[in-house]
Design a protein around this motif. Structure first.
Motif, short mmCIF file in Angstrom:
data_model
loop_
_atom_site.label_atom_id
_atom_site.label_comp_id
_atom_site.label_asym_id
_atom_site.label_seq_id
_atom_site.Cartn_x
_atom_site.Cartn_y
_atom_site.Cartn_z
N LEU A 108 0.81 -1.23 0.00
CA LEU A 108 0.00 0.00 0.00
C LEU A 108 0.84 1.28 0.00
CD1 LEU A 108 -2.87 -1.05 2.46
CD2 LEU A 108 -2.98 -0.84 -0.04
N ASP A 109 1.96 1.24 0.76
CA ASP A 109 2.78 2.45 0.85
C ASP A 109 3.33 2.85 -0.52
OD1 ASP A 109 2.31 2.72 3.45
OD2 ASP A 109 4.26 1.96 4.16
N ASN A 110 3.82 1.83 -1.25
CA ASN A 110 4.36 2.13 -2.58
C ASN A 110 3.28 2.63 -3.53
OD1 ASN A 110 7.02 1.59 -2.05
ND2 ASN A 110 6.75 -0.62 -2.35
N LYS A 113 2.64 6.15 -2.81
CA LYS A 113 3.73 7.00 -3.32
C LYS A 113 3.58 7.22 -4.81
CE LYS A 113 7.21 6.02 0.13
NZ LYS A 113 8.00 4.84 0.51
N SER A 114 3.21 6.16 -5.52
CA SER A 114 3.02 6.30 -6.98
C SER A 114 1.88 7.26 -7.29
CB SER A 114 2.72 4.93 -7.60
OG SER A 114 3.80 4.06 -7.38
N ILE A 115 0.82 7.16 -6.52
CA ILE A 115 -0.31 8.06 -6.75
C ILE A 115 0.11 9.51 -6.51
CG2 ILE A 115 -2.60 8.73 -5.89
CD1 ILE A 115 -3.11 5.73 -5.34
N ALA A 116 0.90 9.72 -5.46
CA ALA A 116 1.37 11.07 -5.16
C ALA A 116 2.23 11.59 -6.31
CB ALA A 116 2.16 11.08 -3.86
N SER A 135 1.28 0.62 -14.09
CA SER A 135 1.47 -0.26 -12.92
C SER A 135 0.41 -0.05 -11.83
CB SER A 135 2.86 -0.03 -12.33
OG SER A 135 2.94 1.29 -11.82
N LEU A 136 -0.23 1.09 -11.80
CA LEU A 136 -1.13 1.37 -10.67
C LEU A 136 -2.41 0.54 -10.73
CD1 LEU A 136 -1.07 5.26 -10.15
CD2 LEU A 136 -0.63 3.51 -8.41
N PRO A 249 -8.30 13.94 4.93
CA PRO A 249 -6.87 13.72 4.66
C PRO A 249 -6.58 12.32 4.10
CG PRO A 249 -7.17 14.73 6.81
CD PRO A 249 -8.53 14.35 6.32
N LEU A 250 -7.37 11.33 4.55
CA LEU A 250 -7.15 9.98 4.07
C LEU A 250 -7.58 9.85 2.60
CD1 LEU A 250 -6.09 7.29 5.09
CD2 LEU A 250 -8.44 6.65 5.69
N ILE A 251 -8.73 10.42 2.27
CA ILE A 251 -9.17 10.40 0.87
C ILE A 251 -8.14 11.13 0.01
CG2 ILE A 251 -10.92 11.22 -0.75
CD1 ILE A 251 -12.99 10.87 1.44
N ASN A 252 -7.67 12.26 0.53
CA ASN A 252 -6.73 13.06 -0.25
C ASN A 252 -5.42 12.33 -0.50
OD1 ASN A 252 -8.65 15.01 -0.31
ND2 ASN A 252 -7.64 16.43 1.08
N LYS A 253 -5.04 11.47 0.44
CA LYS A 253 -3.82 10.69 0.27
C LYS A 253 -4.00 9.66 -0.85
CE LYS A 253 -2.03 8.50 3.96
NZ LYS A 253 -1.58 8.38 5.36
N TRP A 254 -5.23 9.13 -0.95
CA TRP A 254 -5.48 8.09 -1.94
C TRP A 254 -5.83 8.63 -3.31
CZ3 TRP A 254 -4.16 3.29 -2.13
CH2 TRP A 254 -3.86 2.64 -0.93
N ARG A 255 -6.43 9.82 -3.35
CA ARG A 255 -6.93 10.34 -4.62
C ARG A 255 -7.65 9.25 -5.42
NH1 ARG A 255 -4.66 15.12 -5.47
NH2 ARG A 255 -2.87 15.62 -4.18
N PRO A 256 -8.69 8.66 -4.83
CA PRO A 256 -9.37 7.56 -5.52
C PRO A 256 -9.88 8.01 -6.88
CG PRO A 256 -10.76 8.49 -3.79
CD PRO A 256 -9.40 9.09 -3.62
N GLN A 257 -9.99 7.06 -7.82
CA GLN A 257 -10.49 7.42 -9.15
C GLN A 257 -11.97 7.74 -9.11
OE1 GLN A 257 -8.49 3.88 -11.11
NE2 GLN A 257 -8.08 5.50 -12.60
#
Ligand SMILES: [Zn+2]
Length: 950
Positions: A108-110, A113-116, A135-136, A249-257
């Motif tokens: 999940l961490d990686n 990071k890729s999403i960021a 890859s995502l 903040p959690l949603i913002n970290k994920w930026r879900p599609q």
């Protein structure tokens, strides 16, 4: 195993209708025979029935039952990782469930990071982006039941979780190999718990299919909202409540599609989903509307296959950025579900059929799976569009590039820090300029431009050219653009049947809501800036000082005074600016004087610790001498405060939103003791326990006997504070005091105008010395009501008012001009943005004061004579700005121009304070909230006759 034991307890306690009651002739669980959970499931995962005392989907699962299931599933499944992202006010846990393949869950961490990386096109190349997109995994945030009485979503979520973690079907496991589904099953457990309790209380033996019954409606304060009666689906950028503060903040970290937000609507409706209709906020990337249609198409097919009726658009608009759809400004697709509301059992419809609760759960369940399938198909193309959007946001050619928002320096440090926190929670980058910056021109909040504007040093600088550009524009641009066709339709509806197509407020600019002065500069300012940091607090105390003071501009000074008074300390307030011991003390500054508190031990350390709890700086003062004409400590400007003993009226007849936000404001801003009392108790309760009574907005006035109890209480020294609907009733003939609504003043318009002219005259005094010293009578003296043209008689004013009242705003921001000598306006900027809706238009006369009026006076050299707006005359060389943001029809501007937003009137030994609107609106109107805090905390000391114990 723990959950099985808990389940047993639930079963034992569920025999809630026993004794001599007849069995019903039919049961609601037999209404709908389709199976929701019809896959092939692993035996190792417990079916939801195991956590419920009824068959899954047939009734409303309690937050407790859902939580038990979540905790058990966390143990049982390797496709699941459970995150606790917050606690509600009532202590319930807020969960996000990450559901994916075990492999993805270890990575999940990686993935984050890729999403960021994919989100910041300043440091990512097209080539890198391409490989990230390859890859995502797809990401979906599936969230339900943000409104506590809209229950079917969370019940569907329970089934979805089970279905995804227990299914043996390849279609599910393959999907999870390439997707992270985040289920936010129950966004408002406190509200849901209130509803579950009310279902329990209003249940009889037989099922109830009548949507008017209490079983379906619930009762005050209703379960839609959270503990403090906040609508959490208006809080997504105001961020005032722990649910949203944890979630965003959690949603913002994920930026879900995609972000799915499962609601319910009127019981007799069907099912609605996106995409929305106009007005749609123009800052939203239009690609998302395209994707909205793709998702709706597949979802519609799933409904068609099941013979379920649905629709899209209709009342679903998207102008206000405080819905869950705030994420659309960040590049995610928001999808709304609105299922007709069954509560429990089911609802009988006009065609005679009964739609069951279980079917409504099934609709949400099927919609969810349909949306996940669509995402699975299109994830790569959506990532590509997302990336294109992110590149656009930071491109020099974007519509956002040449725009910078600036918040001007203020001593209201507490409020500025709160503002900064809200922006930072949305990943918005904010800066500080240490030197003045020359610009070509700046747009002010009131709509005027100033050429060659110099941004003062110490401003907060927010360049729009950054990754979150659309969201920044949406919440900081002074006016949201509404396209012409929408305005035409709005006006047509208003004229034809008095309705509106605007679903929420049309103004929401955050600097205006916060009462912070700001300008917009049409250029990109990025050089020579440092990162914005909150200013340092200094509360070192000299314990040998004569007194200690805090700056009255800072909102936290009000809490400082309130908390010290509650501890039994005598506190004073300086009602006129002074300088003591070289310390500048603006009006409203709070001082604690050693001499006032001879018997209080450790005074200085208590003062210091209260200040440090509030993170506010204290200054120690050695001399009570204010140089020259400035106030000194023994004079009349150092006024003694009195501890407020507060009652807040609540229950039926009061708006639960306004009660809730007032209650929250007391607890959030002040943290002092107060009593919420039943509004109907005023005629029999002991009101002498309180010196301050707050009447939130009410739907109907008090009865005659209640009104007379309150009137007596005011006359004996009480401070009565009322909002909106309650102000309307207090400003009637049977009310208290002399403030009136405009419609009843037209036979005395000249007198009201004369009072207003006195105010205008006092604002800019000009004297012709020759005429003043002249001994002969001047035959040419000018009187405003004689020189103004276009005066209206009573009949004309009445006609105009009736017509103008059709056009009252549905939540816009207008300019408030403050009386800057009034204690109610301590800590307030001169032109205060005020949220205005269909409020009572208040008129003050001789006895009553207008602390805030509607309209900012500006210069207009071309206006050479007095000019008339309805009842009032504007002096020569002046104009009046009313609208600041949102939709304010010209007729409405005329109607409310120069009326009072905030009034204060002495009645007997006490006073009445009326707000035309709801000053604490959504916990986010910090500008007007300050007026209210002044009224609540300072009213008892400053506006009433002091009590001296004999
Ligand atoms: Zn809802």
């Amino acid at each position: 195993m723990i959950y099985r034991f808990l389940m047993l307890l639930t079963l034992l306690s569920s025999n809630y209708l026993i004794g001599d009651l007849m069995k019903p002739t039919s049961l609601s669980k037999d209404l709908y025979s389709n199976t929701i959970l019809n896959g092939n499931y692993l035996d190792t995962i417990s079916h939801p029935d195991n956590f419920l005392d009824f068959d899954y989907g047939t009734r409303v699962a309690s937050p407790y039952q859902i939580e038990n299931a979540i905790r058990a599933y966390a143990q049982q499944s390797d496709r699941l990782k459970v995150i606790e992202y917050g606690k509600t006010h009532e202590g319930r846990t807020l969960f996000a469930l990450y559901i994916s393949s075990p492999e993805n869950l270890t990575n999940l961490d990686n993935i984050q990071k890729s999403i960021a990386k994919l989100s910041d096109a300043r440091s990512t190349s097209d080539r890198e982006a391409k490989s990230l997109i390859e890859s995502l995994p797809a990401t979906a945030w599936m969230a339900y039941s943000i409104h506590g009485n809209e229950t079917s979503g969370a019940d569907a979520a329970l089934g979805i979780i089970y279905h995804l973690i227990a299914s043996k079907d390849n279609s599910v496991t393959n999907m999870l190999d390439n997707m992270i589904v985040i289920v936010d099953p129950m966004m408002n457990p406190d509200g849901r718990d209130r509803f579950v309790k009310s279902l329990e209380q209003y249940r009889g033996t037989a099922p109830n299919y009548d949507d008017q019954s209490l079983l379906h409606s619930g009762d005050w304060p209703y379960a839609r909202t959270n503990h403090y009666y906040f609508d959490l689906n208006r809080d997504w950028f105001y961020l005032t409540q722990p649910e949203t503060q944890g979630r965003v903040p959690l949603i913002n970290k994920w930026r879900p599609q995609i972000l799915v937000d499962g609601h319910e609507m009127g019981a007799q409706d069907t099912f609605m989903t996106g995409p929305p209709r106009e007005p749609i906020n123009t800052n939203i990337d239009r690609d998302l509307i395209k994707w909205g249609n793709v998702f709706a198409d597949d979802q519609a097919k799933a409904f068609d296959d099941n013979n379920w009726r649905f629709y899209t658009g209709e009342w679903h608009e998207d102008l206000y950025p405080g819905y869950s759809f705030y994420i659309q400004f960040r590049g995610s697709l928001g999808i709304l579900y609105e299922q007709s509301r069954m509560s429990e059992d089911g609802v009988r419809r006009p065609e005679g059929t009964i739609q069951s609760y279980k079917e409504s759960v099934h609709h949400q369940f099927v919609s969810t799976l349909a949306n996940l399938k669509t995402l699975e198909k299109h994830t790569k193309a959506m990532y590509q569009d997302f990336w294109d959007g992110r590149k656009y946001n930071v491109s020099k050619n974007s519509e956002f590039a040449n725009q910078t928002f600036v918040v001007l320096p203020t001593e209201n440090i507490g409020r500025l820090n709160t503002f900064a926190k809200k922006l930072q929670a949305q990943d918005i980058e904010i800066y500080l300029n240490t030197k003045p910056i020359q610009t070509k021109s700046a747009l002010k909040q009131t709509g005027d431009s100033q050429e060659n504007y110099v941004i003062p040093a110490g401003s907060m600088i927010i360049p729009n050219l950054q990754p979150e550009a659309p969201l920044i524009a949406a919440i900081l641009e002074f006016d949201a653009e509404i396209i012409e066709s929408v305005l035409e339709e709005e006006r047509r509806q208003t004229l034809k049947n008095g309705s509106s197509i605007m679903y929420d407020t049309t103004a929401f600019n955050l600097t205006m809501m916060y009462g912070l002065e700001a300008v917009t500069v049409q250029e990109n300012i990025q050089g020579n800036l440092s990162k914005w940091e909150p200013s340092k607090i200094d509360n070192t105390i000299n314990k040998d000082a004569l007194m200690w003071a805090v700056n009255g501009i800072d909102d936290r000074s009000v809490a400082f005074a309130a908390r010290l008074m509650e501890l039994g300390i005598e506190v004073r307030i300086i009602d006129k600016e002074s300088i003591l011991s070289d310390q500048n003390l603006p009006r409203g500054s709070v001082v604690v004087i050693e001499m006032d508190n001879p018997n209080f031990e450790n005074l200085s350390s208590v003062v210091g610790s209260v200040a440090s709890d509030l993170s506010i700086s204290v200054v120690s003062i050695d001399s009570g001498f204010g140089p020259e004409e400035l106030p000194d400590w023994g004079g009349r400007h150092f006024r003694l405060l009195e501890r407020p003993q507060i009652a807040l009226m609540a229950q039926q007849n009061f708006s639960s939103y306004d009660v809730g936000v007032s209650w929250w404001s007391l607890d959030h801003h002040l943290g002092i003791r107060h009593s919420m009392v039943n509004g109907s108790s005023v005629s029999y309760g002991d009101l002498t326990r309180y010196n301050t009574i707050i009447m939130p907005s009410g739907y109907q006035g008090l009865s005659n006997s209640e009104m007379s109890s309150i009137r007596d209480w005011v006359k004996q020294g009480g401070t009565l504070i009322a909002h909106n609907g309650s102000s309307r009733s207090l400003a009637s003939e049977n009310g208290i005091g002399s403030v009136r609504q405009i419609s009843s003043t037209f036979d005395k318009s000249e007198a009201y105008n004369m009072d207003l002219q006195r105010e205008f005259g006092a604002l800019s005094v000009e004297i012709d010395m020759q005429k003043v010293n002249e001994n002969k009578v001047d035959f040419e003296v000018e009187y405003p009501w004689e020189v103004s043209k276009n005066k209206f008689n009573k009949a004309q004013l009445e006609m105009r008012d009736k017509w103008q009242s059709l056009f009252m705003p549905s939540g816009a921001i207008v300019a408030g001009r403050i009386d800057n000598e009034h204690w109610l306006t301590f800590g307030t900027i001169d032109t205060l943005p005020v949220l205005y809706g269909n409020n009572p238009v208040l008129m003050t006369s001789n006895n009553s004061e207008a602390a805030v009026r509607v309209g900012q006076i500006i210069e207009n050299k071309e206006a050479t004579t007095y000019r008339t707006i309805n009842w009032s005359d504007m002096p020569p060389n002046t104009d009046l700005n009313v609208k600041m943001s949102g939709l304010v029809w010209p007729e409405a501007s005329q109607r409310i121009a120069n009326s009072a937003y905030l009034t204060r009137e002495r009645v007997g030994r006490g006073q009445v304070i009326l707000f035309s609107g709801e000053p604490n609106f959504r916990g986010a109107a910090l500008g007007t909230s300050r007026l209210w805090l002044n009224a609540v905390v300072y009213g008892a000391g400053l506006g009433t006759s002091p009590r001296i114990d004999p």
